[in-house]
Design a protein around this motif. Structure first.
Motif, PDB file in Angstrom:
ATOM      1  N   ASP A  51      17.692   0.632  16.551  1.00 29.31           N
ATOM      2  CA  ASP A  51      18.645   1.824  16.875  1.00 29.31           C
ATOM      3  C   ASP A  51      18.100   2.967  15.850  1.00 29.31           C
ATOM      4  O   ASP A  51      17.935   3.953  16.601  1.00 29.31           O
ATOM      5  CB  ASP A  51      20.095   1.484  16.497  1.00 29.31           C
ATOM      6  N   TYR A  52      17.579   2.911  14.953  1.00 31.77           N
ATOM      7  CA  TYR A  52      16.795   3.862  14.087  1.00 31.77           C
ATOM      8  C   TYR A  52      15.615   3.343  13.674  1.00 31.77           C
ATOM      9  O   TYR A  52      15.471   2.265  13.039  1.00 31.77           O
ATOM     10  CB  TYR A  52      17.619   4.465  13.176  1.00 31.77           C
ATOM     11  N   VAL A  53      14.474   3.979  13.789  1.00 36.48           N
ATOM     12  CA  VAL A  53      13.200   3.392  13.118  1.00 36.48           C
ATOM     13  C   VAL A  53      12.445   4.669  12.520  1.00 36.48           C
ATOM     14  O   VAL A  53      12.493   5.765  13.162  1.00 36.48           O
ATOM     15  CB  VAL A  53      12.370   2.638  14.092  1.00 36.48           C
ATOM     16  N   ILE A  54      11.578   4.482  11.637  1.00 41.49           N
ATOM     17  CA  ILE A  54      10.721   5.437  11.047  1.00 41.49           C
ATOM     18  C   ILE A  54       9.331   4.641  11.127  1.00 41.49           C
ATOM     19  O   ILE A  54       9.141   3.479  10.383  1.00 41.49           O
ATOM     20  CB  ILE A  54      10.945   6.012   9.638  1.00 41.49           C
ATOM     21  N   ALA A  55       8.327   5.171  11.724  1.00 37.49           N
ATOM     22  CA  ALA A  55       7.161   4.686  11.587  1.00 37.49           C
ATOM     23  C   ALA A  55       6.289   4.566  10.271  1.00 37.49           C
ATOM     24  O   ALA A  55       6.299   5.615   9.758  1.00 37.49           O
ATOM     25  CB  ALA A  55       6.149   5.062  12.574  1.00 37.49           C
ATOM     26  N   ILE A  56       5.650   3.562   9.652  1.00 38.52           N
ATOM     27  CA  ILE A  56       5.022   3.311   8.593  1.00 38.52           C
ATOM     28  C   ILE A  56       3.490   3.611   9.229  1.00 38.52           C
ATOM     29  O   ILE A  56       3.259   2.677   9.934  1.00 38.52           O
ATOM     30  CB  ILE A  56       5.297   2.189   7.787  1.00 38.52           C
ATOM     31  N   ASP A  57       2.929   4.499   8.802  1.00 44.16           N
ATOM     32  CA  ASP A  57       1.497   4.754   9.391  1.00 44.16           C
ATOM     33  C   ASP A  57       0.342   4.011   8.926  1.00 44.16           C
ATOM     34  O   ASP A  57      -0.517   4.076   8.310  1.00 44.16           O
ATOM     35  CB  ASP A  57       0.940   6.148   8.769  1.00 44.16           C
ATOM     36  N   TYR A  58       0.581   2.539   9.225  1.00 45.97           N
ATOM     37  CA  TYR A  58      -0.298   1.429   9.110  1.00 45.97           C
ATOM     38  C   TYR A  58      -0.945   1.107  10.229  1.00 45.97           C
ATOM     39  O   TYR A  58      -0.227   0.789  11.147  1.00 45.97           O
ATOM     40  CB  TYR A  58       0.289   0.167   8.386  1.00 45.97           C
ATOM     41  N   ASN A  82      19.714   6.513   8.329  1.00 49.05           N
ATOM     42  CA  ASN A  82      20.500   7.853   8.720  1.00 49.05           C
ATOM     43  C   ASN A  82      20.267   8.778   7.844  1.00 49.05           C
ATOM     44  O   ASN A  82      19.583   9.957   8.293  1.00 49.05           O
ATOM     45  CB  ASN A  82      21.927   7.648   9.101  1.00 49.05           C
ATOM     46  N   TYR A  83      20.236   8.581   6.578  1.00 51.61           N
ATOM     47  CA  TYR A  83      20.122   9.395   5.264  1.00 51.61           C
ATOM     48  C   TYR A  83      18.513   9.689   5.389  1.00 51.61           C
ATOM     49  O   TYR A  83      18.315  11.098   5.223  1.00 51.61           O
ATOM     50  CB  TYR A  83      20.377   9.007   4.220  1.00 51.61           C
ATOM     51  N   LEU A  84      17.652   8.681   5.456  1.00 54.18           N
ATOM     52  CA  LEU A  84      16.167   8.971   5.509  1.00 54.18           C
ATOM     53  C   LEU A  84      15.830   9.943   6.632  1.00 54.18           C
ATOM     54  O   LEU A  84      14.865  10.771   6.492  1.00 54.18           O
ATOM     55  CB  LEU A  84      15.582   7.645   5.338  1.00 54.18           C
ATOM     56  N   LEU A  85      16.341   9.651   7.870  1.00 55.97           N
ATOM     57  CA  LEU A  85      15.999  10.578   8.976  1.00 55.97           C
ATOM     58  C   LEU A  85      16.692  11.779   8.873  1.00 55.97           C
ATOM     59  O   LEU A  85      15.459  12.737   9.010  1.00 55.97           O
ATOM     60  CB  LEU A  85      16.749   9.824  10.136  1.00 55.97           C
ATOM     61  N   ARG A  86      17.620  12.042   8.110  1.00 53.10           N
ATOM     62  CA  ARG A  86      18.074  13.575   7.966  1.00 53.10           C
ATOM     63  C   ARG A  86      17.480  14.207   6.687  1.00 53.10           C
ATOM     64  O   ARG A  86      17.345  15.396   6.482  1.00 53.10           O
ATOM     65  CB  ARG A  86      19.422  13.551   7.933  1.00 53.10           C
ATOM     66  N   GLY A 133       0.892  -1.122   0.001  1.00 53.52           N
ATOM     67  CA  GLY A 133      -0.049  -0.226   0.088  1.00 53.52           C
ATOM     68  C   GLY A 133       0.920   1.369  -0.024  1.00 53.52           C
ATOM     69  O   GLY A 133       2.028   1.231  -0.103  1.00 53.52           O
ATOM     70  N   VAL A 134       0.183   2.373   0.144  1.00 48.82           N
ATOM     71  CA  VAL A 134       0.722   3.658   0.315  1.00 48.82           C
ATOM     72  C   VAL A 134       0.464   4.327   1.635  1.00 48.82           C
ATOM     73  O   VAL A 134      -0.857   4.089   1.976  1.00 48.82           O
ATOM     74  CB  VAL A 134       0.014   4.632  -0.741  1.00 48.82           C
ATOM     75  N   PHE A 135       1.624   4.607   2.305  1.00 47.19           N
ATOM     76  CA  PHE A 135       1.194   4.846   3.952  1.00 47.19           C
ATOM     77  C   PHE A 135       2.087   6.199   4.078  1.00 47.19           C
ATOM     78  O   PHE A 135       3.124   6.449   3.772  1.00 47.19           O
ATOM     79  CB  PHE A 135       1.852   3.591   4.724  1.00 47.19           C
ATOM     80  N   THR A 136       1.578   7.181   4.777  1.00 47.25           N
ATOM     81  CA  THR A 136       2.287   8.194   5.298  1.00 47.25           C
ATOM     82  C   THR A 136       3.391   7.877   6.260  1.00 47.25           C
ATOM     83  O   THR A 136       3.646   7.013   6.641  1.00 47.25           O
ATOM     84  CB  THR A 136       1.748   9.466   5.970  1.00 47.25           C
ATOM     85  N   LEU A 137       4.418   8.764   6.258  1.00 50.49           N
ATOM     86  CA  LEU A 137       5.611   8.609   7.133  1.00 50.49           C
ATOM     87  C   LEU A 137       5.773   9.809   8.233  1.00 50.49           C
ATOM     88  O   LEU A 137       6.064  11.033   7.629  1.00 50.49           O
ATOM     89  CB  LEU A 137       6.902   8.545   6.440  1.00 50.49           C
ATOM     90  N   SER A 138       5.204   9.703   9.396  1.00 50.57           N
ATOM     91  CA  SER A 138       4.955  10.911  10.215  1.00 50.57           C
ATOM     92  C   SER A 138       5.868  11.196  11.544  1.00 50.57           C
ATOM     93  O   SER A 138       6.159  12.026  12.011  1.00 50.57           O
ATOM     94  CB  SER A 138       3.410  11.044  10.838  1.00 50.57           C
ATOM     95  N   ASP A 139       6.587   9.955  11.869  1.00 52.94           N
ATOM     96  CA  ASP A 139       7.133   9.793  13.284  1.00 52.94           C
ATOM     97  C   ASP A 139       8.293   8.659  13.076  1.00 52.94           C
ATOM     98  O   ASP A 139       8.386   7.993  12.242  1.00 52.94           O
ATOM     99  CB  ASP A 139       6.113   9.399  14.323  1.00 52.94           C
ATOM    100  N   GLY A 192      19.613  14.048  13.811  1.00 54.83           N
ATOM    101  CA  GLY A 192      19.169  15.358  13.134  1.00 54.83           C
ATOM    102  C   GLY A 192      18.017  15.194  12.269  1.00 54.83           C
ATOM    103  O   GLY A 192      17.865  15.473  11.025  1.00 54.83           O
ATOM    104  N   ALA A 193      17.293  14.382  12.812  1.00 53.14           N
ATOM    105  CA  ALA A 193      15.858  14.074  11.775  1.00 53.14           C
ATOM    106  C   ALA A 193      14.913  15.132  11.877  1.00 53.14           C
ATOM    107  O   ALA A 193      14.996  16.039  12.634  1.00 53.14           O
ATOM    108  CB  ALA A 193      15.225  12.874  12.641  1.00 53.14           C
TER     109      ALA A 193
END
Length: 250
Positions: free
Chosen positions: A174-181, A226-230, A133-139, A148-149
């Motif tokens: 150690d690093y995570v980005i929530a997928i809004d599912y 790291n790149y995506l967070l920044r 699917g398509v999900f927003t990335l918010s947190d 430096g997110a």
């Protein structure tokens, strides 16, 4: 730029509350299902180490059919596309696309992994498949300090993977980005609230790779995370488009 100071302190209570249910939350995301691999860089398609691989003048995201492409918000200018190798494959390629004016640039590419059993259009708790699917990335968040997110970042020891898991998995979060599912936007990634119910699964994240499939998340190298967070910027309304190649093209 959002840093760990303000957002981390605001969310400290949420992260602490979620700690008691961490194992339940992580069951959809990690797991110790084997695979020895390292958290080192997974490389990129055609460019080592996730190096910049820009292709200009793309009128749309490649190999994404109308069904999913139409779900990308009109104001989104950052898309993380996850191209699964097959419906039952745990291997995938992660590509960041950035929109400039009316065209998309292919900005970075990394090797990655998805659910151990592949992909599904009807994800449920414990099926070991990543949701299409398509999900927003918010947190975002993790065990490590904010690198430096731009997304709101929650640092908490409660993200730590259990040490009874295989050692290769200890640094997954150690690093995570929530997928809004099936989650509440604007909360720490390890907030256990699941608006659609427990059976629909949750805690689906982008996180660091351990060299093999996940329980439902998408993983990539430490340098990629790291790149995506920044880079991912809430003002650019980032989303992830994810699935096996056949479903993406449908």
């Amino acid at each position: 730029m959002q840093t760990g100071g303000t957002s981390g302190s605001v969310r400290k209570g949420v992260a602490a509350a979620a700690c008691g249910v961490l194992l339940l939350s992580l069951s959809a995301c990690g797991g110790s299902g084997g695979g020895s691999g390292s958290k080192g860089d997974g490389g990129s398609a055609g460019k080592a180490g996730g190096a910049e691989a820009r292709t200009v003048d793309l009128k749309r995201i490649p190999d994404v059919g109308d069904r999913l492409y139409k779900q990308i918000p009109a104001n989104s200018r950052q898309v993380v596309a996850v191209y699964g190798e097959g419906k039952d494959s745990a291997d995938s390629t992660v590509v960041l696309y950035t929109k400039h004016d009316a065209t998309w640039d292919r900005t970075r590419t990394w090797k990655g992994h998805n659910g151990k059993k592949g992909w599904t259009t009807d994800h449920h708790e414990g099926d070991k498949r990543s949701p299409v699917g398509v999900f927003t990335l918010s947190d975002a968040g993790g065990v490590l300090a904010d690198p430096g997110a731009r997304l709101p970042y929650t640092r908490s020891a409660s993200f730590q993977a259990p040490h009874y898991w295989a050692k290769s998995h200890w640094h997954d979060f150690d690093y995570v980005i929530a997928i809004d599912y099936n989650r509440v936007k604007g909360t720490s990634p390890n907030d256990p609230t699941r608006p659609e119910g427990q059976s629909k699964g949750g805690s689906i994240w982008l996180h660091m790779d351990h060299g093999s499939g996940t329980s439902a998340c998408v993983s990539l190298s430490e340098s990629g995370m790291n790149y995506l967070l920044r880079t991912l910027d809430p003002d650019r309304h980032p989303v992830v488009v994810m699935g096996d190649k056949a479903e993406l093209k449908a």
